[in-house]
Scaffold this motif. Sequence first.
Motif, PDB file in Angstrom:
ATOM      1  N   ILE A 139      50.330  33.810  37.770  1.00 15.17           N
ATOM      2  CA  ILE A 139      49.209  34.418  38.501  1.00 15.17           C
ATOM      3  C   ILE A 139      47.885  33.886  37.932  1.00 15.17           C
ATOM      4  N   TRP A 141      44.353  34.707  37.631  1.00 12.72           N
ATOM      5  CA  TRP A 141      43.440  35.848  37.827  1.00 12.72           C
ATOM      6  C   TRP A 141      42.033  35.364  38.121  1.00 12.72           C
ATOM      7  N   TYR A 142      41.364  36.043  39.042  1.00  9.89           N
ATOM      8  CA  TYR A 142      39.981  35.714  39.393  1.00  9.89           C
ATOM      9  C   TYR A 142      39.278  36.994  39.827  1.00  9.89           C
TER      10      TYR A 142
ATOM     11  N   PHE B 302      44.997  37.331  52.774  1.00  7.78           N
ATOM     12  CA  PHE B 302      43.785  37.666  52.031  1.00  7.78           C
ATOM     13  C   PHE B 302      43.974  39.024  51.388  1.00  7.78           C
ATOM     14  N   PRO B 303      43.612  39.216  50.113  1.00  9.06           N
ATOM     15  CA  PRO B 303      43.091  38.175  49.235  1.00  9.06           C
ATOM     16  C   PRO B 303      44.211  37.311  48.660  1.00  9.06           C
ATOM     17  N   LYS B 304      43.792  36.247  48.016  1.00  6.68           N
ATOM     18  CA  LYS B 304      44.717  35.426  47.257  1.00  6.68           C
ATOM     19  C   LYS B 304      45.257  36.269  46.097  1.00  6.68           C
ATOM     20  N   SER B 305      46.522  36.102  45.787  1.00  8.57           N
ATOM     21  CA  SER B 305      47.134  36.819  44.671  1.00  8.57           C
ATOM     22  C   SER B 305      46.324  36.577  43.393  1.00  8.57           C
ATOM     23  N   GLY B 306      46.176  37.634  42.568  1.00 12.85           N
ATOM     24  CA  GLY B 306      45.460  37.490  41.302  1.00 12.85           C
ATOM     25  C   GLY B 306      44.047  38.048  41.326  1.00 12.85           C
ATOM     26  N   ALA B 307      43.689  38.782  42.392  1.00 10.83           N
ATOM     27  CA  ALA B 307      42.320  39.301  42.503  1.00 10.83           C
ATOM     28  C   ALA B 307      42.092  40.433  41.502  1.00 10.83           C
ATOM     29  N   LEU B 315      40.019  47.706  48.584  1.00  9.24           N
ATOM     30  CA  LEU B 315      40.456  46.324  48.802  1.00  9.24           C
ATOM     31  C   LEU B 315      40.886  46.157  50.256  1.00  9.24           C
TER      32      LEU B 315
END
Lengths: 145, 409
Positions: A139, A141-142, B302-307, B315
Amino acid sequence: MGEKKVTKKWIRKSYRVLIIIGVLAVIVGIIGLYFGGPNEEVIPNEIKNNKTKTGYDARTGFIEDDGMQTVINNCTTCHAAELVTQNKMTKDGWLATIRWMQESQNLWELGDNEEVILNYLAKNYAPEDTGRRAPLKDINWYVLE
Amino acid sequence: MMDFKRRKFIKQAALGSFATVIGADIVYGNKIPKGYNLLGLQEPDPFKLFNKDVDMTLLNSKPWNMEAKAHLLDDKITPNKFMFIRNNGLIPEDINADNWTLTIDGESVEKTKIYTLNDLKTKFKHYSYQLTLECGGNGRSEFNPPAKGNQWTIGAVSCAKWTGVRLKDILTDVGIKDDAVYIGYHAADIHLSRDPTKEPISRGAPIAKAMQDETLLAFEMNGGPIPLAHGFPLRLIAGGWPASVSGKWLNKISVRNVEHDGAKMTGTSYRVPCKPVAPGEKVKDEDMCIIKSMPVKSLITFPKSGAIIDEGKKLDIRGHAWAGELQVNKMEYSIDFGSTWNSCSIEKPVNRLAWQHFNASIAFPQKGYYEVWARATDSQGKSQPMLLPGWNPKGYLNNACHRIAIKVA
């Protein structure tokens, strides 16, 4: 005295021109990077793959081990190395794949090389038990604004 | 000039991007004979060659196989740059649309008939549909024990707008006999061994699927000529079925009085066990059944995984859902690993066999790690499983729910 003043003025003017040129260069550079950069320079990770890592063959991405060259010679004529390296099979599974390719895809008889190839593949590309569903991994992360 | 390669060649040369591909100037570039392939271009950058986004994942360079990632598929109509490529053989080398023909033959035609591409375009009515095409092996990488083949994750699906003529109009024009049961396609792609007697793939569909309004002989994708990797200049399009039914570089359709027996129709190809089997079990060829409609499935685009989001902030998620021949009637999400489900709003498809768009706004109860799981239910009440569906030897039909990771900080 007069000459000095003229020189100073000329130097100041030159500085101004240089500053303008400098600012322009930075702007052009930023625009260039923004629009041209990614398309020209970025090599997608998937292309680099394993090929840049140590322990992997730089050209094909195969794991370096006994028998690799035999595998390259016999298994990358018709298809790319990726069709091998993205798969994981038992020795029986790899043998069945070879037989299928010989029966239907024009793969030649491998002779003594068959055992070399099977041993290399069964050792380096063996299945792993991933359960009924693996956890999410890798993953990135952002912060989502 | 309808010679696709040459036109592309000239365009690229004009842009100077050839030099970029090779990494050097082509000194005598203006002296290259028309149609000549530079040696340095025989293993080119596929992202440039096929106008694909650099974030696409290259699975295989011979034959070309490339897939999208979930967040790249956010558009309602999939643009070329995010469309997966699944090739079984080598792309035809000298395509000339000006003299391209389509032959209709087989045991069950009244008489063999040949149409030029121009005949198809000018003598029959045109139709446009947005059609979901998903590779039968999409999701293969998750099966355990692993299944052989390209290890697709989730990105071998697309929904583009295809324009062409109805296959049924052509078959009616040819005249087919009452004993017709199947159509099989033939195409100009080249077997990996370069053996001219072998076809890389020659699949098809039962006559009922061939006669559907949405089954097209397409010559346009998203309003332009079909891109080379996707079947220029003519492609069979059968939405909702494994995308391998939608034969590219199409030059012949055989109307059969038996189930078509072309390459990748028999054995274990695009087949699953007729009865469920234990993971890893050996299955005899005769106990394998052809895949028809694809199962219900969805993707959070949306969103991209890892938000990572701030505590207290909602969200908004969105994505697409599809169900082969059927429609998606219900769309839900879970943030507690499937313990409870909440509904998403889901749109009707723009036409039959097009994917449907969903969205929802999610509130998280406290800080921490979450997974958003998405689950679609089709018009017959079948839902996506949370774990892998039935294991099968070739790793087809993985419609397990899509998951993205979220952190509330």
